[in-house]
Motif scaffolding. Structure first.
Motif, PDB file in Angstrom:
ATOM      1  N   GLU A 178       0.818  -1.213   0.000  1.00  0.00           N
ATOM      2  CA  GLU A 178       0.000   0.000   0.000  1.00  0.00           C
ATOM      3  C   GLU A 178       0.851   1.263   0.000  1.00  0.00           C
ATOM      4  O   GLU A 178       0.382   2.332  -0.396  1.00  0.00           O
ATOM      5  CB  GLU A 178      -0.942   0.019   1.209  1.00  0.00           C
ATOM      6  CG  GLU A 178      -0.231   0.118   2.550  1.00  0.00           C
ATOM      7  CD  GLU A 178      -1.200   0.241   3.709  1.00  0.00           C
ATOM      8  OE1 GLU A 178      -2.209   0.948   3.551  1.00  0.00           O
ATOM      9  OE2 GLU A 178      -0.949  -0.378   4.758  1.00  0.00           O
ATOM     10  N   LEU A 179       2.115   1.160   0.414  1.00  0.00           N
ATOM     11  CA  LEU A 179       2.988   2.332   0.470  1.00  0.00           C
ATOM     12  C   LEU A 179       3.910   2.441  -0.737  1.00  0.00           C
ATOM     13  O   LEU A 179       4.326   3.551  -1.098  1.00  0.00           O
ATOM     14  CB  LEU A 179       3.832   2.297   1.747  1.00  0.00           C
ATOM     15  CG  LEU A 179       3.064   2.229   3.072  1.00  0.00           C
ATOM     16  CD1 LEU A 179       4.028   2.280   4.247  1.00  0.00           C
ATOM     17  CD2 LEU A 179       2.050   3.366   3.172  1.00  0.00           C
ATOM     18  N   SER A 180       4.242   1.318  -1.360  1.00  0.00           N
ATOM     19  CA  SER A 180       5.225   1.328  -2.450  1.00  0.00           C
ATOM     20  C   SER A 180       4.689   0.823  -3.783  1.00  0.00           C
ATOM     21  O   SER A 180       5.356   0.987  -4.809  1.00  0.00           O
ATOM     22  CB  SER A 180       6.433   0.471  -2.062  1.00  0.00           C
ATOM     23  OG  SER A 180       6.056  -0.891  -1.954  1.00  0.00           O
ATOM     24  N   GLY A 181       3.526   0.184  -3.754  1.00  0.00           N
ATOM     25  CA  GLY A 181       3.044  -0.472  -4.964  1.00  0.00           C
ATOM     26  C   GLY A 181       3.707  -1.813  -5.193  1.00  0.00           C
ATOM     27  O   GLY A 181       3.449  -2.468  -6.201  1.00  0.00           O
ATOM     28  N   GLY A 182       4.559  -2.237  -4.255  1.00  0.00           N
ATOM     29  CA  GLY A 182       5.375  -3.432  -4.448  1.00  0.00           C
ATOM     30  C   GLY A 182       6.675  -3.054  -5.128  1.00  0.00           C
ATOM     31  O   GLY A 182       6.789  -2.008  -5.786  1.00  0.00           O
ATOM     32  N   LEU A 183       7.681  -3.886  -4.967  1.00  0.00           N
ATOM     33  CA  LEU A 183       8.963  -3.582  -5.588  1.00  0.00           C
ATOM     34  C   LEU A 183       8.893  -3.686  -7.108  1.00  0.00           C
ATOM     35  O   LEU A 183       9.750  -3.158  -7.816  1.00  0.00           O
ATOM     36  CB  LEU A 183      10.042  -4.506  -5.027  1.00  0.00           C
ATOM     37  CG  LEU A 183      10.345  -4.261  -3.545  1.00  0.00           C
ATOM     38  CD1 LEU A 183      11.307  -5.317  -3.009  1.00  0.00           C
ATOM     39  CD2 LEU A 183      10.905  -2.870  -3.314  1.00  0.00           C
ATOM     40  N   GLU A 198       6.729  -8.996  -2.989  1.00  0.00           N
ATOM     41  CA  GLU A 198       7.603 -10.074  -3.432  1.00  0.00           C
ATOM     42  C   GLU A 198       9.063  -9.619  -3.449  1.00  0.00           C
ATOM     43  O   GLU A 198       9.359  -8.437  -3.583  1.00  0.00           O
ATOM     44  CB  GLU A 198       7.201 -10.539  -4.834  1.00  0.00           C
ATOM     45  CG  GLU A 198       5.811 -11.150  -4.922  1.00  0.00           C
ATOM     46  CD  GLU A 198       4.700 -10.124  -5.037  1.00  0.00           C
ATOM     47  OE1 GLU A 198       3.518 -10.535  -5.017  1.00  0.00           O
ATOM     48  OE2 GLU A 198       5.000  -8.913  -5.143  1.00  0.00           O
ATOM     49  N   ASP A 199       9.971 -10.586  -3.358  1.00  0.00           N
ATOM     50  CA  ASP A 199      11.393 -10.293  -3.487  1.00  0.00           C
ATOM     51  C   ASP A 199      12.024 -10.961  -4.707  1.00  0.00           C
ATOM     52  O   ASP A 199      13.219 -10.851  -4.938  1.00  0.00           O
ATOM     53  CB  ASP A 199      12.160 -10.693  -2.212  1.00  0.00           C
ATOM     54  CG  ASP A 199      11.992 -12.159  -1.836  1.00  0.00           C
ATOM     55  OD1 ASP A 199      11.788 -12.992  -2.732  1.00  0.00           O
ATOM     56  OD2 ASP A 199      12.061 -12.467  -0.626  1.00  0.00           O
ATOM     57  N   ILE A 219      14.230 -10.289 -11.679  1.00  0.00           N
ATOM     58  CA  ILE A 219      14.949  -9.591 -10.615  1.00  0.00           C
ATOM     59  C   ILE A 219      14.792 -10.365  -9.314  1.00  0.00           C
ATOM     60  O   ILE A 219      13.778 -11.040  -9.102  1.00  0.00           O
ATOM     61  CB  ILE A 219      14.421  -8.140 -10.446  1.00  0.00           C
ATOM     62  CG1 ILE A 219      15.301  -7.345  -9.473  1.00  0.00           C
ATOM     63  CG2 ILE A 219      12.970  -8.119 -10.016  1.00  0.00           C
ATOM     64  CD1 ILE A 219      14.970  -5.837  -9.461  1.00  0.00           C
ATOM     65  N   ASP A 220      15.832 -10.301  -8.475  1.00  0.00           N
ATOM     66  CA  ASP A 220      15.696 -10.798  -7.112  1.00  0.00           C
ATOM     67  C   ASP A 220      16.410  -9.836  -6.172  1.00  0.00           C
ATOM     68  O   ASP A 220      17.307  -9.097  -6.592  1.00  0.00           O
ATOM     69  CB  ASP A 220      16.231 -12.222  -6.953  1.00  0.00           C
ATOM     70  CG  ASP A 220      17.740 -12.284  -6.909  1.00  0.00           C
ATOM     71  OD1 ASP A 220      18.288 -12.205  -5.807  1.00  0.00           O
ATOM     72  OD2 ASP A 220      18.371 -12.402  -7.987  1.00  0.00           O
ATOM     73  N   PHE A 221      15.997  -9.857  -4.897  1.00  0.00           N
ATOM     74  CA  PHE A 221      16.457  -8.870  -3.923  1.00  0.00           C
ATOM     75  C   PHE A 221      17.301  -9.485  -2.804  1.00  0.00           C
ATOM     76  O   PHE A 221      17.377  -8.936  -1.712  1.00  0.00           O
ATOM     77  CB  PHE A 221      15.242  -8.131  -3.326  1.00  0.00           C
ATOM     78  CG  PHE A 221      14.632  -7.151  -4.286  1.00  0.00           C
ATOM     79  CD1 PHE A 221      14.961  -5.804  -4.222  1.00  0.00           C
ATOM     80  CD2 PHE A 221      13.758  -7.572  -5.274  1.00  0.00           C
ATOM     81  CE1 PHE A 221      14.422  -4.896  -5.124  1.00  0.00           C
ATOM     82  CE2 PHE A 221      13.206  -6.676  -6.175  1.00  0.00           C
ATOM     83  CZ  PHE A 221      13.539  -5.329  -6.097  1.00  0.00           C
TER      84      PHE A 221
END
Length: 429
Positions: free
Chosen positions: A194-199, A291-292, A310-312
């Motif tokens: 809700e704050l970032s839209g997801g990564l 998700e990461d 992508i991965d984090f």
């Protein structure tokens, strides 16, 4: 000399300070790196711009910053009050992502220009609303997609634009965020959708914009998957802090908060409102809902196809890029180890003609934040675009920024529904 433009800054974030407030004040030599790529820039924009107001919900943080200045900057907690009383020429939006839409739409209602950090907003619906508001307003929106400005990225664009590899047919980007940098997102507000839209939005919109810019058009469809593999309550690495492998791997890096949980950012400024010390954040909290790891494929009207992943929590930071065209290919590795050492052959562009020779294009490193991108971008924004900027289309338009957001939002939707998502439909009124 052009008239000095008056800017209000919405969000006294580390990015807002390092990239905008301090350069405009002529104090950018006070900027510290802190490990997140802000760099040490010394450009002075005071001949082009001035900061006439700061809007932020954290009055204590603003007061701490103002105490370090000879002349404090007027502070407003109420955005509408600032717009009516100060009437700036433009606002600079560097607040948490979920607040961008409110600031952008408020400025456009008053016919005021906007410079917004990326991502422009967090959802395709909000992007659609911004585009409609901009069409009805006397103000315009520019979005700081600085990834375009990196020297190697400009060279790739130049090669494509000159027809070196013909029409682009296939693009593959495999992106890695190292375990220090990646973990930092899950110790901040970015970890909540809700704050970032997801990564997919917060981080990948930078990559999507770059890829769209290289390809030269907006995509029409995207499909993808996502998963939470490293962080959150089901992490295979979950442990008490003293035994947490991420914490142990990052001791001394400044990524984890101090044991007191008091957060200090650039030049020691604190975050008493955003990160209260009595509410610590851990990598394995149940509230983590982004998700990461994720992968996507996209299709473009001109026939190009994109594969992106992508991965984090990687052992290195950077990406492998392969661009195929009807007459050749471009390959690029950009990367460094967790400790910052460049990978072998990093930033050497390999250009292969389909029926001709292969050559390597060496790109000289440039000084400044984000690989020299930030000073060039700021010059375009505040002094006016350079001839190279006009030639390559370096400044991102609001429509281009909207597609970058829509791709991230649609990727999250597709990962849930297991269906492809039509992108123009998300942005069409």
């Amino acid at each position: 000399m052009p008239a000095i433009r008056r800017y209000a800054v919405c969000g006294l974030s580390a990015r807002g300070l390092a990239s905008f407030v301090l350069p405009i004040l002529g104090l950018s030599d006070r900027t510290a790196d802190g490990g997140f790529g802000y760099g040490v820039d010394v450009d002075d924009l005071s001949q082009y711009a001035e900061v006439v107001a700061i809007v932020d919900t954290d009055a204590d943080r603003v007061a701490e910053f103002n105490a370090s200045l000879e002349t404090p900057i007027p502070y407003f907690a109420d955005y509408d009050e600032m717009l009516k009383t100060v009437v700036p020429d433009a606002v600079i939006v560097t607040s948490p992502d979920h607040t961008h839409a409110e600031y952008i739409l408020g400025a456009l209602r008053h016919g005021i220009d906007v410079v917004s950090e990326k991502p422009m907003v967090t959802t395709a619906a909000a992007a659609r609303e911004v585009l409609a508001a901009e069409r009805a307003s006397g103000g315009g929106v520019q979005v700081t997609h600085n990834f375009r400005y990196v020297a190697a990225h400009r060279e790739v664009k130049r090669l494509i634009q000159s027809g070196t590899i013909g029409r682009v047919t296939r693009v593959v980007m495999d992106y890695h965020v190292d375990l220090r940098h990646g973990a930092s997102y899950f110790l901040r507000w970015n970890r909540r959708r809700e704050l970032s839209g997801g990564l997919q939005v917060h981080k990948s919109s930078h990559h999507f914009d770059l890829l769209n810019w290289w390809i030269g058009e907006a995509p029409e469809e995207i499909f993808g998957y996502g998963a939470l593999n490293y962080y959150g309550p089901s992490s295979p690495h979950r442990a008490a802090r003293a035994e947490d492998p991420y914490f142990l791997a990052q001791q001394g890096s400044g990524v984890f908060p101090a044991d007191s949980q008091v957060r200090a950012g650039l030049f020691g400024l604190h975050y008493p409102g955003q990160y209260p010390a009595d509410r610590p954040l851990y990598l394995y909290d149940a509230e983590i809902d982004v998700e990461d790891t994720y992968s996507a494929v996209a299709r473009y009207p001109g026939g190009a196809m994109l594969t992106y992943s992508i991965d984090f929590s990687s052992t290195w930071e950077g990406f492998r890029l392969s661009i195929a065209g009807t007459h050749g290919s471009i390959d690029l590795l950009h990367g460094r180890t967790v400790d910052g050492a460049p990978l072998p052959d990093s930033d050497r562009i390999r250009v292969a003609e389909l029926f001709g020779p292969t050559r390597v294009v060496e790109v000289a490193a440039e000084q400044g934040g984000h690989g020299g991108a930030d000073p060039r971008m700021r010059h375009d924004l505040f002094a006016g675009p350079s001839p190279e900027s006009v030639e390559l289309g370096l400044l991102a338009t609001s429509t281009e920024a909207a597609y970058a957001v829509a791709m991230g939002d649609a990727l999250a939707q597709s990962a849930t529904t297991h269906r492809p998502v039509n992108l123009p439909a998300l942005l069409t009124p």
